[in-house]
Write an enzyme that holds these catalytic residues in place. Structure first.
Site, PDB file in Angstrom:
ATOM      1  CE  LYS A   1      81.898  35.541  76.627  1.00 45.06           C
ATOM      2  NZ  LYS A   1      80.799  35.919  77.533  1.00 45.06           N
TER       3      LYS A   1
ATOM      4  CD  GLU B   1      80.267  53.079  75.433  1.00 44.06           C
ATOM      5  OE1 GLU B   1      81.194  52.324  75.786  1.00 44.06           O
ATOM      6  OE2 GLU B   1      79.487  52.805  74.504  1.00 44.06           O
TER       7      GLU B   1
ATOM      8  CB  CYS C   1      77.322  51.048  70.977  1.00 47.11           C
ATOM      9  SG  CYS C   1      76.246  50.275  69.765  1.00 47.11           S
TER      10      CYS C   1
ATOM     11  CD  GLU D   1      79.916  46.792  64.461  1.00 45.79           C
ATOM     12  OE1 GLU D   1      80.010  47.940  64.948  1.00 45.79           O
ATOM     13  OE2 GLU D   1      79.555  46.578  63.287  1.00 45.79           O
TER      14      GLU D   1
END
Ligand code: NAD
Length: 496
Positions: free
Chosen positions: A189, A395, A297, A263
């Site tokens: 997906k 983040e 990331c 991840e």
């Protein structure tokens, strides 16, 4: 090289990309019809058409196809699977510029960046195709008298994989390559925001891979992703995405005790010592902090700098940030900073910067949404960031670099480790011993010295802590997508 002609061709091609799930070797319309998601070019807010929203019924159909294809695909030799994956890599290479241009248009990515990003796709396919032919295990032998032991490396089964919008095709390849090379079949997906290059890859795969080996269901995480995590016909879930999505996948997978490969997000510290080459550090920060508009990331977003060089570093960093050309990537290769992916992402970044400002931080450059079409946020540098604050620990996922200072080595390491994430970090120093001490103490899955963000297909990309625990790249990824079966053969006594 991408030219204006490539971009025009890509725009035409985007109109012809099948807007459908790819199940059992062909594109199929959604069942039942659950509406569509609008795709937008984030650089100019132009419509790129729509794609269907999938449903649990579409996931069922894809899982059925993947299960049907599994015995044949798992039963082929690694060399036979490798031959097809290499063919797919060749097909990707033959369409490199087109895929790069479509990725640029759908994701707002600068041209110079996408032409480096897309070749990673074929490199991953080729690496995993070859690596799967060299599976490792303990030597077969008699570890108990009269018994011969050996290990079978087997595919896990049907793998469900979910990918993010920041590197759509590259992250898909980081799943597809090891999953298929190891003999699994899969349901993928893509992010609902950036499915186009994945759909083009399915057009290429349709002529190469057996039906059902690789299936794509379009749609949201909350419907399609959730249905995959809970599905009893899926043996393992792999997700690249945010921590919240990772948690949700792990919770869904728990009910059927699936293996999970995650991840997740990051907040990479960049520790700059007093003996660092500041020109190199600034160059590294500009490249690794603002690349992909900071939506990486492993982005170099949090500088922890020795107090004696803090002001000098900030001055040079601000000068370099202000010299960057921000704009619509279609304007040409001189544009190095594109938009962020959506209005929601831009507003989230602006909110974090505004809260940092309110908490007493200084926004030295950037920090204002520009008045123009597209989801732009300027390259931003922030100082006086309070330890433990949101800006220091969370983040941002935008072109924002914050700078803190330290006095001693141990303070630098303590500050660097003071985050829940553990994906990537770098240290900048001329002192080899100091670098090695830092490497030992930093709780991050990738640590660079005097560089940041360079990735090698042969080496693992892995997070610690809230960054997850799945290993992409390297033979470690193949390990993660295989199971080990111990076979013990009773040899009996000699018949004399
Ligand atoms: P996201 O978590 O919003 O979405 C990622 C994918 O997960 C999408 O396909 C989304 O539809 C799906 N998803 C969302 N909720 C879900 C749920 N409940 N169940 C199943 N699937 C769900 O992330 P994003 O905004 O697309 O990407 C940015 C995030 O990804 C950042 O946090 C970034 O750090 C992380 N990321 C990590 C790596 C890595 O290698 N560690 C690489 C790239 C991106």
């Amino acid at each position: 090289m991408i030219t204006k002609d490539t971009l025009t061709e890509a725009a035409d091609r985007i109109a012809r990309v099948p807007r459908a799930h790819f199940i059992d070797g062909s594109f199929t319309t959604a069942v039942p019809d659950a509406g569509t998601t609008a795709l937008i070019n984030p650089a100019n807010e132009a419509s790129l058409g729509t794609v269907p929203k999938g449903t649990p019924a579409d996931v069922d159909a894809a899982v059925t196809a993947a299960r049907r294809a599994l015995p044949d695909w798992a039963g082929r030799t690694p060399a036979a699977r490798a031959a097809l994956l290499n063919q797919l890599a060749d097909a990707v290479d033959a369409h490199l510029d087109l895929l790069a241009a479509i990725e640029s248009i759908n994701g707002g990515k600068p041209l110079a960046a996408v032409v480096e990003e897309i070749p990673v796709v074929s490199d991953s396919l080729r690496f995993m195709a070859g690596a799967a032919r060299t599976a490792q295990a303990p030597a077969a032998g008699q570890y108990v008298e009269g018994q011969l032991s050996y290990i079978r490396r087997e595919p896990v089964g049907v793998v469900g994989a979910i990918t993010p919008w920041n590197f759509p095709l590259m992250m898909a390849a980081w799943k597809i390559a090891p999953v298929l090379a190891a003999g699994n079949t899969m349901v993928l997906k893509p992010s609902q925001l950036t499915p186009l290059t994945t759909l083009v890859l399915m057009e290429l795969a349709a002529d190469i891979l057996p039906a059902g080996v690789l299936n794509v269901v379009l749609g949201s995480g909350s419907v399609v992703g959730e249905a995959m995590s809970h599905h009893p016909g899926i043996d393992m879930m792999a997700l690249t995405g945010s921590v919240g999505s990772g948690r949700s996948v792990a919770e869904g997978a728990a009910a059927t005790v699936k293996r999970v490969h995650l991840e997740l997000g990051g907040k990479a510290p960049v520790v700059v010592y007093d003996d660092a080459d500041l020109d190199a550090a600034v160059e590294g920060l500009i490249a690794a902090g603002y690349t992909n508009a900071g939506q990486d990331c492993g982005a170099a977003t949090r500088v922890i700098c020795h107090e004696s060089v803090h002001d000098e570093l900030v001055e040079r960093l601000v000068r370099a940030a202000e010299a960057l050309t921000m704009g619509d990537p279609a304007e040409g290769e001189h544009v190095v900073l594109g938009p962020v992916i959506s209005a929601a992402q831009r507003d989230r970044i602006a909110g974090m910067v505004d809260r940092a400002r309110r908490d007493g931080a200084t926004v030295v450059t950037g920090g204002q949404i520009p008045d123009r079409a597209g989801f732009f946020y300027p390259p931003t540098v922030i100082t006086n960031v309070a330890a433990g604050s949101e800006m220091a620990r969370e983040e941002v996922f935008g072109p924002v670099i914050s700078v803190e200072s330290f006095a001693t080595e141990s303070e630098a390491i303590a500050k660097a480790n003071d985050v829940v994430y553990g994906l990537a970090a770098s240290v900048w120093t001329a002192d080899h011993g100091r670098a090695l001490r830092a490497v030992e103490q930093l709780n991050f899955g990738s640590v660079w010295t005097n560089s940041h963000l360079t990735v090698a297909t042969e080496m693992p990309w892995v997070g610690f802590g809230h960054s997850g625990y799945g290993r992409d790249n390297a033979t470690y990824a193949l390990d993660d997508y295989t199971r080990t079966k111990h076979v013990m053969l009773a040899m009996g006594a000699a018949r004399d």
